[in-house]
Design an enzyme around this catalytic site. Structure first.
Site, PDB file in Angstrom:
ATOM      1  N   HIS A 199      27.005 -20.850  63.247  1.00 25.73           N
ATOM      2  CA  HIS A 199      28.187 -21.046  64.074  1.00 25.73           C
ATOM      3  C   HIS A 199      28.326 -19.878  65.051  1.00 25.73           C
ATOM      4  CE1 HIS A 199      29.843 -23.472  60.448  1.00 25.73           C
ATOM      5  NE2 HIS A 199      29.081 -24.219  61.223  1.00 25.73           N
ATOM      6  N   SER A 206      27.478 -19.003  58.836  1.00 29.58           N
ATOM      7  CA  SER A 206      28.580 -18.811  59.767  1.00 29.58           C
ATOM      8  C   SER A 206      28.897 -17.316  59.810  1.00 29.58           C
ATOM      9  CB  SER A 206      29.793 -19.645  59.338  1.00 29.58           C
ATOM     10  OG  SER A 206      30.808 -19.592  60.315  1.00 29.58           O
ATOM     11  N   ASP A 237      31.675 -25.989  55.858  1.00 32.18           N
ATOM     12  CA  ASP A 237      30.608 -26.738  56.521  1.00 32.18           C
ATOM     13  C   ASP A 237      29.343 -26.687  55.669  1.00 32.18           C
ATOM     14  OD1 ASP A 237      29.394 -28.242  58.512  1.00 32.18           O
ATOM     15  OD2 ASP A 237      28.770 -26.482  59.658  1.00 32.18           O
TER      16      ASP A 237
END
Length: 207
Positions: A54, A27, A147
Site C-alpha cells: 500500500h 502495508s 487487507d
C-alpha cells in the site's frame, strides 16, 4: 526449520510440491519487511513474486528501485502484459490493482477500490488462487487493517499455502493478526525466518 501454525486446521506442509508464484501483501512498515524477505532470495529463485504494498497514490513509487538494491532477484514495477518469470518480483503500481491472468501475464486495473484500497491484496490473492491453485503461496506481512484476509481464504480453498508474519515481529500487527484470527495460516513465522521458509518450500521441495 519451519513450524506449522498451531491453529492451522488444514493440510500438512506440502511434500514434493512445486510453487509457481509467491503473492505478498504488505502495508505500514512493509518496506523494511520486504527488504528482509527478499534480501536473501537467490537470483535462481524458481517462483515468480507479485507484491501489493500500500502506497500513496499521489506520486510515483521508487519501491522497485529500493528493493532492487537489497536483493539478487530482479524487481520491477509491474506493467500491463508482463509475463510472470521465476526470479522476478513485480510490484503493484500506485493506485492500480495488480491481477494475474490465466496465460501467466499481469494486468493493472483502476477498477473500484476494495475497502478503500487500490491496490488490494485481496484481489491479487483471489486472482492468484484462481489461476495457480495449489501451486501458489500467499504471504502477509506487517500492516494496518485487514487487507488480504479475504484473499487468503481463496488461496486456502484452492489448495495453496499461506504464510503470515508473527505479529511479535511485525511493526504493525493489523494485517497479519487478521489472517491469523481467520484460521487460514499454514505458517506463522518471525520475519527473519520467512525467506528461508520460502526457499525450502519453493526450491527444496520441488522435483
Amino acid at each position: 526449520m519451519i513450524q506449522m501454525a498451531e491453529n492451522a486446521n488444514n493440510h500438512p506442509p506440502h511434500t514434493n510440491a512445486a510453487f509457481d508464484i509467491v503473492a505478498i501483501a504488505a502495508s505500514a512498515g512493509g518496506v523494511s519487511a520486504l527488504i528482509k524477505v527478499l534480501s536473501t532470495l537467490p537470483a535462481e529463485f524458481t517462483a515468480a513474486i507479485a507484491i501489493v504494498q500500500h502506497l500513496s497514490p499521489q506520486h510515483p513509487s521508487l519501491m522497485a528501485e529500493i528493493l532492487s538494491w537489497h536483493t539478487a532477484i530482479r524487481v520491477k514495477q509491474a506493467e500491463e502484459g508482463d509475463i510472470l518469470t521465476p526470479g522476478t518480483a513485480y510490484m503493484a503500481a500506485p493506485d492500480h490493482h495488480l491481477l494475474v491472468n490465466g496465460d501467466g501475464t499481469l494486468s493493472l486495473s483502476q477498477s473500484e477500490s476494495v475497502r478503500f484500497l487500490r491496490p488490494s491484496a485481496d484481489l491479487l490473492f483471489e486472482s492468484v488462487a484462481a489461476i495457480y491453485k495449489n501451486r501458489a503461496i500467499a504471504l502477509v506481512l506487517t500492516g494496518t487493517g485487514s487487507d488480504g484476509t479475504i484473499g487468503v481464504k481463496a488461496i486456502k480453498k484452492m489448495g495453496g499455502t499461506v504464510i503470515v508474519q508473527d505479529i511479535k515481529t511485525a511493526e504493525f500487527s493489523g494485517m497479519p493478526s487478521a489472517v491469523i484470527q481467520s484460521g487460514n495460516a499454514d505458517f506463522i513465522l518471525p520475519l527473519n525466518e520467512i525467506s528461508s521458509a520460502l526457499m525450502t518450500l519453493v526450491m527444496e521441495e520441488c522435483n
